[in-house]
Design a protein around this motif. Sequence first.
Motif, mmCIF file in Angstrom:
data_model
loop_
_atom_site.group_PDB
_atom_site.id
_atom_site.type_symbol
_atom_site.label_atom_id
_atom_site.label_comp_id
_atom_site.label_asym_id
_atom_site.label_seq_id
_atom_site.Cartn_x
_atom_site.Cartn_y
_atom_site.Cartn_z
ATOM 1 N N LEU A 128 0.810 -1.216 0.000
ATOM 2 C CA LEU A 128 0.000 0.000 0.000
ATOM 3 C C LEU A 128 0.848 1.275 0.000
ATOM 4 C CD1 LEU A 128 -2.799 -1.013 2.554
ATOM 5 C CD2 LEU A 128 -2.871 -1.133 0.048
ATOM 6 N N LYS A 129 2.111 1.165 0.316
ATOM 7 C CA LYS A 129 2.989 2.335 0.346
ATOM 8 C C LYS A 129 3.468 2.756 -1.042
ATOM 9 C CE LYS A 129 4.844 1.484 5.001
ATOM 10 N NZ LYS A 129 6.055 1.057 5.774
ATOM 11 N N GLN A 130 3.052 2.029 -2.081
ATOM 12 C CA GLN A 130 3.581 2.256 -3.431
ATOM 13 C C GLN A 130 2.833 3.338 -4.210
ATOM 14 O OE1 GLN A 130 6.496 0.674 -3.901
ATOM 15 N NE2 GLN A 130 6.025 -0.063 -1.828
ATOM 16 N N ARG A 131 2.309 4.302 -3.506
ATOM 17 C CA ARG A 131 1.606 5.444 -4.119
ATOM 18 C C ARG A 131 0.512 4.966 -5.079
ATOM 19 N NH1 ARG A 131 4.610 11.005 -5.997
ATOM 20 N NH2 ARG A 131 2.735 12.210 -6.476
ATOM 21 N N VAL A 132 -0.387 4.157 -4.557
ATOM 22 C CA VAL A 132 -1.443 3.534 -5.358
ATOM 23 C C VAL A 132 -2.539 4.554 -5.665
ATOM 24 C CG1 VAL A 132 -3.195 1.726 -5.397
ATOM 25 C CG2 VAL A 132 -0.955 1.275 -4.368
ATOM 26 N N ASP A 133 -2.866 4.707 -6.940
ATOM 27 C CA ASP A 133 -3.945 5.621 -7.350
ATOM 28 C C ASP A 133 -5.298 4.919 -7.380
ATOM 29 O OD1 ASP A 133 -2.423 8.131 -8.060
ATOM 30 O OD2 ASP A 133 -1.382 6.687 -9.335
ATOM 31 N N LEU A 134 -5.301 3.682 -7.874
ATOM 32 C CA LEU A 134 -6.523 2.877 -7.900
ATOM 33 C C LEU A 134 -6.214 1.554 -7.216
ATOM 34 C CD1 LEU A 134 -9.377 2.005 -8.799
ATOM 35 C CD2 LEU A 134 -8.398 1.404 -11.033
#
Length: 378
Positions: free
Chosen positions: A247-253
Motif C-alpha cells: 500500500l505504500k507504493q503510491r497507489v492511485d486505484l
Amino acid sequence: MVAMGGGPETPQRSTGDGEGSRDLLLAVLPWPESEPQHTIAKIKEDFPNLDVHYVQDYLNKADRGKTNVPEELYKRAKYLATLSWLPPTPDVVPDLKFIQFFSAGSNHVANHPIYTDSKIPLTTASGIHGPQIAEWVIMMDLVHSHKYIDLYEDQKKKEWSQPRGFGVRDAVGKTVGVLGYGSIGRQVARVAKAMGSNVIAFTASPRRTPESKKDNGFIVPGTGDPDGSIPSAWYSGLDKESLHEFLKQRVDLLVLSVPLTKETTHFIAADEFAILEESNPHGTFIANISRGGIINQPDLIKALETKQIRGAALDVTDPEPLPKDDPLWDAPNVLITPHISGSSVAYADRAFQVLHENLRRDRDGVPLCNLIDRKRGY
C-alpha cells in the motif's frame, strides 16, 4: 491456462441401454435453461451417455437454494451444477463425483455439511467474471476521475458549467494496485495497462518464478494476463507488514479482489487508510468487487469523510442488502451498486463452459479446474 473452445473432443460412449447405464448431470440454477442452451448442447454431444436435468432455482437472491428438488434426482446425480442449492447431507448423494458452483467463491456454503463433512470435490466458476467486472472497475474509476456525476447533475439542470469538468487526471502513469491477482484482477490489469497505467500485484503466496506467475485457471480467450507479465512488481503475504509495503507504493486505484477468509476479514481498515493517505498526495480511489467484509466499513466511512482517500466504488457491502439507514449511503465520494458487477448475459453460458471442461477432466482422469481447497477457503 484453460481457455474456452478448442479442438475436437473424444466423446464418452454409452456402455449400455436404459437409465441404469446413464449418468445424470443435475443443474439447479436461477437462469432460464435457454440462456446456456448452446453449451448444454455441446455437453450432450460430447457426452452422449449423460442425461442433463435442469431445475430453475429462484432468481431472487433471498430465495435461492430453497427450490424443492425431487430426492430421486439428487440421489442419482453423478454431477451437480449449482449456485446456492445443495442436497441436505453428503450421504444422500452417494454417487456424486463433483459439484460445480457457478460462483467465483464458496463462502456462501462454507458451513454446509457437504463442505465441512465430505470429501466431494467442489469447483468454482472462477475465470468467467473478469471481462464484465473489469469493465465495472474501470467505469467507476473514470466516472469518478472525470467528474461525471457532477456533470450529469448539471445536465439535468440544463447548466453549461465547463469548470466543473476541469482538473481531470487521466490514467497514463497512474499506479493500479490489484489486491488479489486472480482472473478478475488480471483482466483489470490488462485494461489498465492498455490505458497507460502501471500495475502492481498482491497475492497471498509469493510468485517469484515465471511458472508461479501463470494463470492456471479458466480464462476467457483474449482476456486476462495468462503468463503474469503485466505487473511491474509483485507483493505477497497475509500479514499486515506485507500488505502495508504494498500500500505504500503510491497507489492511485486500489482494486480489492481477494476472497473473504478469516485472514482477509477487515484486511483494509484505519491503519491501511492512513498509509494510503501518507503515500499518495493525490488520493487513492478504492474499488471493492470481492466481499464487503474485506473492508472495515465504519473505518471506510471515516476515511471518506476525512478525505484520507479520494473515493470508493463498492459493488459489495457489509451487510447486504445495505440497510436504508446505513451511513455508508451518505458518505462523500462513494459509488454503490447492488452486487451486480459480475452480471453479464454471457454468465450462465461461460459457467457451463467451465463445467464442460471439468467433465472432460473427470473423464480423462486429470485434476479438476478451479478445485476448492477447503482449508484455504477458496
